[in-house]
Design a protein around this motif. Structure first.
Motif, PDB file in Angstrom:
ATOM      1  N   UNK A  17       0.820  -1.217   0.000  1.00 55.15           N
ATOM      2  CA  UNK A  17       0.000   0.000   0.000  1.00 55.15           C
ATOM      3  C   UNK A  17       0.850   1.261   0.000  1.00 55.15           C
ATOM      4  N   UNK A  18       2.162   1.092   0.027  1.00 57.51           N
ATOM      5  CA  UNK A  18       3.070   2.245   0.109  1.00 57.51           C
ATOM      6  C   UNK A  18       2.769   3.108   1.337  1.00 57.51           C
ATOM      7  N   UNK A  19       2.601   2.441   2.447  1.00 57.38           N
ATOM      8  CA  UNK A  19       2.224   3.123   3.680  1.00 57.38           C
ATOM      9  C   UNK A  19       3.189   2.775   4.813  1.00 57.38           C
ATOM     10  N   UNK A  20       3.416   3.751   5.678  1.00 54.79           N
ATOM     11  CA  UNK A  20       4.128   3.548   6.932  1.00 54.79           C
ATOM     12  C   UNK A  20       3.246   4.124   8.039  1.00 54.79           C
ATOM     13  N   UNK A  21       3.231   3.444   9.172  1.00 58.47           N
ATOM     14  CA  UNK A  21       2.362   3.838  10.264  1.00 58.47           C
ATOM     15  C   UNK A  21       3.181   4.069  11.535  1.00 58.47           C
ATOM     16  N   UNK A  22       2.646   4.895  12.396  1.00 61.26           N
ATOM     17  CA  UNK A  22       3.212   5.067  13.727  1.00 61.26           C
ATOM     18  C   UNK A  22       2.055   5.018  14.716  1.00 61.26           C
ATOM     19  N   UNK A  23       1.960   3.910  15.403  1.00 66.95           N
ATOM     20  CA  UNK A  23       0.946   3.768  16.444  1.00 66.95           C
ATOM     21  C   UNK A  23       1.517   4.328  17.731  1.00 66.95           C
ATOM     22  N   UNK A  24       0.823   5.289  18.314  1.00 69.31           N
ATOM     23  CA  UNK A  24       1.310   5.967  19.511  1.00 69.31           C
ATOM     24  C   UNK A  24       0.317   5.738  20.642  1.00 69.31           C
ATOM     25  N   UNK A  25       0.782   5.068  21.674  1.00 69.39           N
ATOM     26  CA  UNK A  25      -0.059   4.774  22.835  1.00 69.39           C
ATOM     27  C   UNK A  25       0.479   5.472  24.065  1.00 69.39           C
ATOM     28  N   UNK A  26      -0.365   5.598  25.061  1.00 75.12           N
ATOM     29  CA  UNK A  26       0.025   6.222  26.316  1.00 75.12           C
ATOM     30  C   UNK A  26       0.735   7.558  26.059  1.00 75.12           C
ATOM     31  N   UNK A  27       0.108   8.384  25.284  1.00 67.33           N
ATOM     32  CA  UNK A  27       0.724   9.649  24.906  1.00 67.33           C
ATOM     33  C   UNK A  27       0.880  10.575  26.092  1.00 67.33           C
TER      34      UNK A  27
END
Length: 125
Positions: free
Chosen positions: A76-86
């Protein structure tokens, strides 16, 4: 030419979560390592996380280890950044970056050739 575009930023309360996305377009076959950086108000842009071309290797800044997860979907030509406990200290403009050759990068922003425009993340206390 390679274009990167971030999305998913916003306002969240401390302890909450957000997922940032980075969409790559253009000559995506020439994108190798990809990374996330951030720039807080009045500070320099700093490394957050990176992923190798096939996603089998990742790296994180100490400040986000255990809370953030970087992932990549090349189909999908995608990069993700899942951010928890911000935390409020995570407030910054977040940038997606890409490398145009297979040399491993060491976390400096001047090592990456492709950049998105950034997306604002604000964490309220």
């Amino acid at each position: 030419q390679v274009l990167l575009e971030e999305s998913g930023g916003g306002l969240v309360q401390a302890g909450g979560s957000l997922e940032l996305s980075c969409t790559a377009s253009g000559r995506t076959a020439y994108i190798y390592e990809m990374a996330w950086f951030r720039r807080a108000p009045g500070e320099e842009r700093v490394f957050v996380a990176s992923t190798s071309r096939n996603g089998d290797m990742t790296g994180y800044a100490d400040s986000v280890k255990g809370r953030f997860t970087v992932s990549r979907d090349n189909a999908k030509n995608m990069v993700y950044l899942q951010m928890n406990n911000l935390k409020p200290d995570d407030t910054a403009v977040y940038y997606c970056a890409g490398a145009r050759d297979p040399r491993p990068r060491t976390g400096w922003d001047n090592e990456y050739e492709y950049w998105g425009q950034g997306t604002q993340v604000t964490v309220s206390s």
